[in-house]
Design a protein around this motif. Sequence first.
Motif, PDB file in Angstrom:
ATOM      1  N   THR A  61       2.264  10.111  -9.917  1.00 41.57           N
ATOM      2  CA  THR A  61       1.565  10.232 -11.197  1.00 41.57           C
ATOM      3  C   THR A  61       0.748  11.514 -11.237  1.00 41.57           C
ATOM      4  N   LEU A  62       0.032  11.815 -10.164  1.00 40.96           N
ATOM      5  CA  LEU A  62      -0.750  13.055 -10.116  1.00 40.96           C
ATOM      6  C   LEU A  62       0.165  14.279 -10.141  1.00 40.96           C
ATOM      7  N   GLU A  63       1.298  14.191  -9.470  1.00 43.23           N
ATOM      8  CA  GLU A  63       2.278  15.285  -9.504  1.00 43.23           C
ATOM      9  C   GLU A  63       2.759  15.545 -10.928  1.00 43.23           C
TER      10      GLU A  63
ATOM     11  N   PRO B 171       0.815  -1.225   0.000  1.00 44.41           N
ATOM     12  CA  PRO B 171       0.000   0.000   0.000  1.00 44.41           C
ATOM     13  C   PRO B 171       0.846   1.272   0.000  1.00 44.41           C
ATOM     14  N   ALA B 172       1.960   1.273   0.715  1.00 46.21           N
ATOM     15  CA  ALA B 172       2.826   2.463   0.752  1.00 46.21           C
ATOM     16  C   ALA B 172       3.421   2.748  -0.627  1.00 46.21           C
ATOM     17  N   LEU B 173       3.844   1.719  -1.326  1.00 46.80           N
ATOM     18  CA  LEU B 173       4.415   1.893  -2.657  1.00 46.80           C
ATOM     19  C   LEU B 173       3.351   2.347  -3.647  1.00 46.80           C
ATOM     20  N   ARG B 174       2.161   1.770  -3.556  1.00 45.55           N
ATOM     21  CA  ARG B 174       1.061   2.160  -4.446  1.00 45.55           C
ATOM     22  C   ARG B 174       0.690   3.624  -4.223  1.00 45.55           C
ATOM     23  N   LEU B 175       0.655   4.043  -2.969  1.00 45.85           N
ATOM     24  CA  LEU B 175       0.320   5.432  -2.664  1.00 45.85           C
ATOM     25  C   LEU B 175       1.377   6.380  -3.219  1.00 45.85           C
ATOM     26  N   TRP B 176       2.637   6.033  -3.070  1.00 45.46           N
ATOM     27  CA  TRP B 176       3.715   6.859  -3.619  1.00 45.46           C
ATOM     28  C   TRP B 176       3.563   6.988  -5.133  1.00 45.46           C
ATOM     29  N   HIS B 177       3.277   5.882  -5.797  1.00 47.59           N
ATOM     30  CA  HIS B 177       3.105   5.920  -7.253  1.00 47.59           C
ATOM     31  C   HIS B 177       1.899   6.768  -7.651  1.00 47.59           C
ATOM     32  N   THR B 178       0.814   6.638  -6.928  1.00 49.29           N
ATOM     33  CA  THR B 178      -0.392   7.419  -7.233  1.00 49.29           C
ATOM     34  C   THR B 178      -0.098   8.911  -7.146  1.00 49.29           C
TER      35      THR B 178
ATOM     36  N   LYS C  77      -2.151  22.499  -7.270  1.00 46.68           N
ATOM     37  CA  LYS C  77      -2.319  21.047  -7.183  1.00 46.68           C
ATOM     38  C   LYS C  77      -1.004  20.329  -7.475  1.00 46.68           C
ATOM     39  N   TRP C  78      -0.238  20.841  -8.416  1.00 46.72           N
ATOM     40  CA  TRP C  78       1.075  20.248  -8.701  1.00 46.72           C
ATOM     41  C   TRP C  78       1.928  20.240  -7.432  1.00 46.72           C
ATOM     42  N   LYS C  79       2.022  21.391  -6.761  1.00 48.36           N
ATOM     43  CA  LYS C  79       2.845  21.497  -5.562  1.00 48.36           C
ATOM     44  C   LYS C  79       2.285  20.639  -4.422  1.00 48.36           C
ATOM     45  N   GLU C  80       0.965  20.576  -4.308  1.00 48.70           N
ATOM     46  CA  GLU C  80       0.366  19.750  -3.261  1.00 48.70           C
ATOM     47  C   GLU C  80       0.656  18.270  -3.501  1.00 48.70           C
ATOM     48  N   TYR C  81       0.511  17.814  -4.738  1.00 44.84           N
ATOM     49  CA  TYR C  81       0.809  16.402  -5.016  1.00 44.84           C
ATOM     50  C   TYR C  81       2.313  16.119  -4.915  1.00 44.84           C
ATOM     51  N   GLU C  82       3.132  17.109  -5.151  1.00 45.10           N
ATOM     52  CA  GLU C  82       4.571  16.949  -4.944  1.00 45.10           C
ATOM     53  C   GLU C  82       4.856  16.714  -3.455  1.00 45.10           C
ATOM     54  N   ARG C  83       4.186  17.493  -2.588  1.00 46.58           N
ATOM     55  CA  ARG C  83       4.335  17.295  -1.139  1.00 46.58           C
ATOM     56  C   ARG C  83       3.799  15.927  -0.714  1.00 46.58           C
ATOM     57  N   GLN C  84       2.647  15.550  -1.258  1.00 49.32           N
ATOM     58  CA  GLN C  84       2.054  14.246  -0.925  1.00 49.32           C
ATOM     59  C   GLN C  84       2.970  13.112  -1.374  1.00 49.32           C
ATOM     60  N   SER C  85       3.558  13.251  -2.548  1.00 47.40           N
ATOM     61  CA  SER C  85       4.470  12.241  -3.067  1.00 47.40           C
ATOM     62  C   SER C  85       5.690  12.101  -2.162  1.00 47.40           C
TER      63      SER C  85
END
Length: 135
Positions: free
Chosen positions: A77-79, A67-74, A97-105
Amino acid sequence: MALFTDGAITTLEDLRAYESEIYNLAATENIDLTQKAALAQQELEVELTARFFRDNPEQLGRAVVTPALRLWHTFRTLELTYRDAYNSHLNDRYQGKWKEYERQSRRAYDNLLASGVGMVANPIPKAPVPQVAAT
């Protein structure tokens, strides 16, 4: 669980679960989400190999999709998707949104490092699609 090397880690529906407007964005900005997911997976492969498998890159074939790897990939991809959308028109509505998904990644990557990469002793790769021919 699937192996990292078995193919796509996340589906387009996985992306949609986090970003409900992802299909509209892709259509509007002419972005191929499947290609972005493939690019994100290549980036993950490079990072995992550099971090964990530098001395023996073939060992990546033993890594499982947790799950951790899948979340990182998700999130990666959004980033990449929102970065592409922002850079194509420098539209500020995509930059947030780009910057937010970068932080999430980055956070998902840190969580993966904290939990570790799942490995199997005897990996069994996903079977290829059968070739059917009429005789």
